[in-house]
Structure formats: structure tokens, C-alpha cells
Write a protein that holds these residues in place. Sequence first.
Motif, mmCIF file in Angstrom:
data_model
loop_
_atom_site.group_PDB
_atom_site.id
_atom_site.type_symbol
_atom_site.label_atom_id
_atom_site.label_comp_id
_atom_site.label_asym_id
_atom_site.label_seq_id
_atom_site.Cartn_x
_atom_site.Cartn_y
_atom_site.Cartn_z
ATOM 1 N N GLU A 142 18.245 45.608 31.192
ATOM 2 C CA GLU A 142 17.785 43.990 30.623
ATOM 3 C C GLU A 142 18.413 43.344 31.360
ATOM 4 O OE1 GLU A 142 17.590 41.530 26.778
ATOM 5 O OE2 GLU A 142 18.198 43.551 26.978
ATOM 6 N N PRO A 143 18.285 42.282 32.180
ATOM 7 C CA PRO A 143 18.309 41.410 32.875
ATOM 8 C C PRO A 143 19.348 40.484 32.453
ATOM 9 C CG PRO A 143 16.008 41.185 33.654
ATOM 10 C CD PRO A 143 16.761 42.231 33.115
ATOM 11 N N ILE A 144 20.032 39.843 32.850
ATOM 12 C CA ILE A 144 21.017 38.827 32.426
ATOM 13 C C ILE A 144 20.355 37.600 33.397
ATOM 14 C CG2 ILE A 144 23.421 38.133 31.731
ATOM 15 C CD1 ILE A 144 24.617 41.182 31.374
ATOM 16 N N PRO A 145 20.221 36.472 32.183
ATOM 17 C CA PRO A 145 20.322 35.291 32.960
ATOM 18 C C PRO A 145 21.567 34.489 33.546
ATOM 19 C CG PRO A 145 20.060 34.800 30.233
ATOM 20 C CD PRO A 145 20.088 36.868 30.976
ATOM 21 N N PHE A 146 21.275 33.393 34.465
ATOM 22 C CA PHE A 146 22.569 33.048 34.385
ATOM 23 C C PHE A 146 21.905 31.712 34.966
ATOM 24 C CE2 PHE A 146 24.483 36.841 35.236
ATOM 25 C CZ PHE A 146 25.740 37.376 35.043
ATOM 26 N N ILE A 147 22.916 30.208 34.456
ATOM 27 C CA ILE A 147 22.469 28.521 35.472
ATOM 28 C C ILE A 147 23.534 28.579 35.767
ATOM 29 C CG2 ILE A 147 23.398 28.081 33.095
ATOM 30 C CD1 ILE A 147 20.956 25.859 33.016
ATOM 31 N N LEU A 148 22.955 28.032 36.902
ATOM 32 C CA LEU A 148 24.016 27.215 38.167
ATOM 33 C C LEU A 148 23.684 25.715 38.507
ATOM 34 C CD1 LEU A 148 25.537 27.621 41.040
ATOM 35 C CD2 LEU A 148 23.076 26.805 42.316
ATOM 36 N N LYS A 149 25.048 25.500 37.823
ATOM 37 C CA LYS A 149 25.021 23.477 37.501
ATOM 38 C C LYS A 149 26.033 22.854 38.753
ATOM 39 C CE LYS A 149 25.424 24.093 32.284
ATOM 40 N NZ LYS A 149 25.808 24.270 31.390
ATOM 41 N N ALA A 150 25.603 21.913 39.083
ATOM 42 C CA ALA A 150 26.998 21.793 40.258
ATOM 43 C C ALA A 150 28.024 20.560 39.194
ATOM 44 C CB ALA A 150 26.281 20.572 41.225
ATOM 45 N N SER A 151 29.073 20.675 40.099
ATOM 46 C CA SER A 151 30.631 20.246 39.173
ATOM 47 C C SER A 151 30.755 18.942 38.632
ATOM 48 C CB SER A 151 31.876 20.877 40.153
ATOM 49 O OG SER A 151 32.958 20.507 38.996
ATOM 50 N N ILE A 152 29.989 18.424 39.677
ATOM 51 C CA ILE A 152 30.408 16.722 39.596
ATOM 52 C C ILE A 152 29.176 15.717 39.764
ATOM 53 C CG2 ILE A 152 32.202 17.051 41.086
ATOM 54 C CD1 ILE A 152 31.064 15.677 43.204
ATOM 55 N N LEU A 153 27.868 16.867 39.210
ATOM 56 C CA LEU A 153 26.337 15.801 38.764
ATOM 57 C C LEU A 153 26.168 15.760 37.296
ATOM 58 C CD1 LEU A 153 24.561 16.652 42.028
ATOM 59 C CD2 LEU A 153 25.923 15.314 41.495
ATOM 60 N N ASP A 154 25.588 15.453 36.795
ATOM 61 C CA ASP A 154 25.070 14.927 35.824
ATOM 62 C C ASP A 154 23.542 14.837 35.862
ATOM 63 O OD1 ASP A 154 25.000 12.647 36.074
ATOM 64 O OD2 ASP A 154 26.585 11.845 34.936
ATOM 65 N N LYS A 155 23.195 15.117 33.613
ATOM 66 C CA LYS A 155 21.673 14.447 34.256
ATOM 67 C C LYS A 155 20.989 15.672 34.450
ATOM 68 C CE LYS A 155 22.698 9.756 33.635
ATOM 69 N NZ LYS A 155 21.980 8.256 34.698
ATOM 70 N N ALA A 156 21.677 17.040 34.699
ATOM 71 C CA ALA A 156 20.886 18.175 34.532
ATOM 72 C C ALA A 156 20.235 17.914 36.215
ATOM 73 C CB ALA A 156 19.246 18.406 33.824
ATOM 74 N N SER A 157 20.660 16.944 37.245
ATOM 75 C CA SER A 157 21.195 17.698 38.372
ATOM 76 C C SER A 157 21.429 18.429 38.719
ATOM 77 C CB SER A 157 21.989 17.130 38.994
ATOM 78 O OG SER A 157 21.079 15.538 38.428
ATOM 79 N N GLU A 158 20.192 19.343 39.593
ATOM 80 C CA GLU A 158 20.395 20.596 40.834
ATOM 81 C C GLU A 158 20.285 21.619 39.421
ATOM 82 O OE1 GLU A 158 19.077 20.112 43.567
ATOM 83 O OE2 GLU A 158 19.517 17.603 43.756
ATOM 84 N N LEU A 159 19.771 22.395 38.653
ATOM 85 C CA LEU A 159 20.160 23.256 38.237
ATOM 86 C C LEU A 159 18.972 24.613 38.014
ATOM 87 C CD1 LEU A 159 20.717 21.991 34.308
ATOM 88 C CD2 LEU A 159 22.004 22.412 35.433
ATOM 89 N N CYS A 160 19.500 25.292 38.310
ATOM 90 C CA CYS A 160 19.105 26.205 38.276
ATOM 91 C C CYS A 160 19.299 27.799 37.993
ATOM 92 C CB CYS A 160 19.272 26.655 40.104
ATOM 93 S SG CYS A 160 18.187 28.640 40.438
ATOM 94 N N ILE A 161 18.020 28.684 37.147
ATOM 95 C CA ILE A 161 18.070 29.923 36.158
ATOM 96 C C ILE A 161 17.965 30.954 37.413
ATOM 97 C CG2 ILE A 161 17.693 31.051 34.375
ATOM 98 C CD1 ILE A 161 17.052 28.285 32.840
ATOM 99 N N PHE A 162 18.721 31.623 36.925
ATOM 100 C CA PHE A 162 18.484 32.955 38.340
ATOM 101 C C PHE A 162 18.900 34.331 37.386
ATOM 102 C CE2 PHE A 162 22.421 31.326 38.907
ATOM 103 C CZ PHE A 162 23.594 32.673 39.473
ATOM 104 N N TYR A 163 18.351 35.569 38.320
ATOM 105 C CA TYR A 163 18.960 36.699 37.727
ATOM 106 C C TYR A 163 19.809 36.788 38.781
ATOM 107 C CZ TYR A 163 15.958 36.329 33.932
ATOM 108 O OH TYR A 163 15.587 35.409 32.875
ATOM 109 N N THR A 164 19.361 37.228 40.066
ATOM 110 C CA THR A 164 19.699 38.123 41.497
ATOM 111 C C THR A 164 20.606 37.360 42.189
ATOM 112 O OG1 THR A 164 17.506 38.287 42.497
ATOM 113 C CG2 THR A 164 18.209 39.355 40.848
ATOM 114 N N GLN A 165 21.468 38.205 43.151
ATOM 115 C CA GLN A 165 21.880 37.293 44.046
ATOM 116 C C GLN A 165 20.916 36.298 45.049
ATOM 117 O OE1 GLN A 165 24.820 39.547 45.986
ATOM 118 N NE2 GLN A 165 24.206 37.743 48.101
ATOM 119 N N ALA A 166 19.148 37.377 45.297
ATOM 120 C CA ALA A 166 18.531 36.922 46.238
ATOM 121 C C ALA A 166 17.679 35.093 45.934
ATOM 122 C CB ALA A 166 17.227 38.036 46.189
ATOM 123 N N GLU A 167 18.331 35.372 43.876
ATOM 124 C CA GLU A 167 17.387 33.952 44.121
ATOM 125 C C GLU A 167 18.081 32.625 43.717
ATOM 126 O OE1 GLU A 167 14.613 36.769 40.183
ATOM 127 O OE2 GLU A 167 17.089 35.632 39.343
#
Length: 392
Positions: A142-167
Motif C-alpha cells: 500500500e503506497p504511502i503518499p507524500f506532499i512536496l512544499k517549497a520552504s519559502i512560498l505560501d498560498k499553496a504554491s508549487e504543491l505536489c502529491i506523489f508516491y515515487t521518486q519518478a513522479e
Amino acid sequence: MSIKVHLKMNCPYTNELIRNVLEERNDLFTLTDSSTLNDDNTLYWLEYEELDFDMLYRLIKESNKKKILANSYCIRKGLLRKAHFAMFVQKYLAKQPNSVLRDHYPETHILDLIHPDYLEEALNEAFELRDTLEANTKENTEPIPFILKASILDKASELCIFYTQAELEEFFTSKYDDDDESIANVREWIVQRYIKNPKLLPIYQNRKFHLRVYVVAERNLRIYVYDGILALFASFPYDAADNDQTFDRLRHITNTCVQIESKIDEEDLVKEFFSLESMDDDLRSRIFEQIKSIVKDIFTGLHNEITVFQPIRNAFEIYGFDFLIDENNQVYFLEANAFPDFKQTGNSLSILIKELFQNLVQHIVLPYFGYEESSEITQRKLHLVYEKQKTF
């Protein structure tokens, strides 16, 4: 002697509410556009970039008796920058393994990345994340989802939900290939385990929501949590089965700035937490107690990290803290923002923000200038949760 006030916030919604609150006490406050920067009995309520921090620090160093108060600290990146906060939590948990942050802050990894070509090296540093992403590719897992966030950006900028390194590689490569200078200048990122079982309320169409909690810091150092809490909803029902191919921002991301893409009415996107239907008073109270405990522990640790968080005795600041509740009613701290976007509250709940400013003036600003705390009654209150050398 009246208190001279320099007020200039870029957001008209915020500026007008603050002005209205100050004008209610026109016997004490005089709004002005002109005076010297270090006049006695002066309140500066300005944008961060407009504040004269050199002057504020100089007055402290010289033990100056002038009463000057500003609406922001200068150094607070340990709280506001996501990567700095993640590093603080790692350090704090090493010293305080029983801290509530262990169970109320999602598993977080830091990526230091200057270009997609170096992602492999960044993941080698975050080897636990690398190993989990590799395990996500295995069959019968069962894959575990992760969410990527930029350290200094806000307002949901550059969010990405992913499961693998390829994604993850695909996300970075597509962004850099587009010559997006804003993302090319972002070096610090955090990756958090995505909380895929958020609390959903059928009466609100099972739409995901998070809590916006206003936290007030004053001087060196008291921390208050405001009980006028917002619940910010996504536009469409949550679907845990969404994967990277069908990811819909309007289902997963609850920031109101993202929801402008939808046609949902303001009243359906922003509600007051303590008025939510289908949640009884006992549950709301237990959630609020978790929030207060988390906030207290954050500042208990940050207060000793003076290189990344430095409260000063002639300033205060309002933060917007974001929390998520899971289906087991456990609360998770997500992030904090300074100069929060108050206008996301909307017109129907503007009283909530007005009462926040009223409480701040009554219990923080006036006592600083030597006046007794106002006895004016508001429905919503500030709750003291941390004071230097004291906990509550």
C-alpha cells in the motif's frame, strides 16, 4: 497623552478593520501620517518591509524609556520557513523525545535542491524518504503518499502529491524546463507524509477542511491562541483514491486562494470552527486543547533558538497557524504564516477578525503604553498558553 499610530497595511480589508478598531478608542489613539520615526508613545502597524527594525533594536540596546511598539518581530524564520521549522523540530525532539510535536507534526524530510539533476543526491541525504519511495513501487504494497512544499512560498504554491521518486523527478523537470524563475530560485523544500484520512463531515458534503488559528506573540515572550478559529473548506468532496494522475487541487487543497477557481459561495468555503454542525461541544473543546498544547510546545522550544526566532520587548505579531484534523480527531500542525491573509475570512465572518484586533488592542497594546486593560467584552477571546518561564 494619546498614542500616535502609523497604520498602513496593503490589504484594504485588513487596514479598514484595524482602523475601525482604533477609531473606537479615539480618546487614546491618533492616526497620523507624519512624525519622526522615534517619537514617544507611537504604535507602528505597517507591512514588514516598512518597519524600522534598526530603530527598534537601538532603543532596546540603549535602554531607552520611549514607548514605541511595532507589529512584527524581525527574526522569526525558524517558525515561518518550512525547512527551518522542520530542522527545529528534529533538534527539539532529540532533546525532548516526549514532546507533543512527535505525534502532532507529520513526518517531514528536507530536500536541499538547486536543480533536478541533483535530486538523487538530495534523496541520498534524505535516505529514509528515498527508501519509502522505493518501497512504494513494490507490488502488494500500500503506497504511502507524500506532499512536496517549497520552504519559502505560501498560498499553496508549487504543491505536489506523489508516491515515487519518478513522479517527484517529473514534477521538478517540468517546472525547470518551463524556465520558471520563481521555482528555480527555491532551494529548500520539505516533503511531508500526506495525511490521507482527514476528518470529513457529511453535512458539508465530505469536503476536506483545515483550521486557520490566529496566534498572537507579544514582547519577550507571551503567546496567545485566539478562539475565533476558521474552518477552510475545499470546493469538492474529498477522494482518497485520487492519485498523481487524477489529483484535483479543488478536492485536496483547502486554501481559499486556490478555491477562486471554483464557483462555490464564500459562506460554503469559510466557516467558524466553533459553529460547525455535527461536531459537539466536547469534541470541539478537545480539539482546541490539542491546538493550545501544540502551540505552547512550539514556542517553548523556539524561545531558546535565538538565531532563528528572536522576540523583542517592543513588538508583537499575529501568526496564522494551520492545522488538520484526521478521522481519529488527532490534530496535526502544518505550517505558520506571518501577516496572514485576513481577507480570506470574507465579509460574513469579518466580525471574527475585528474581535481579534479588539482583543489585541485591549490586552496587549494598551497595557504596553501604560493603560489599564479595557473591560470591553467580545464574544471571542485570547487564551494565554505560554509565558517566559511559565507554562499553562
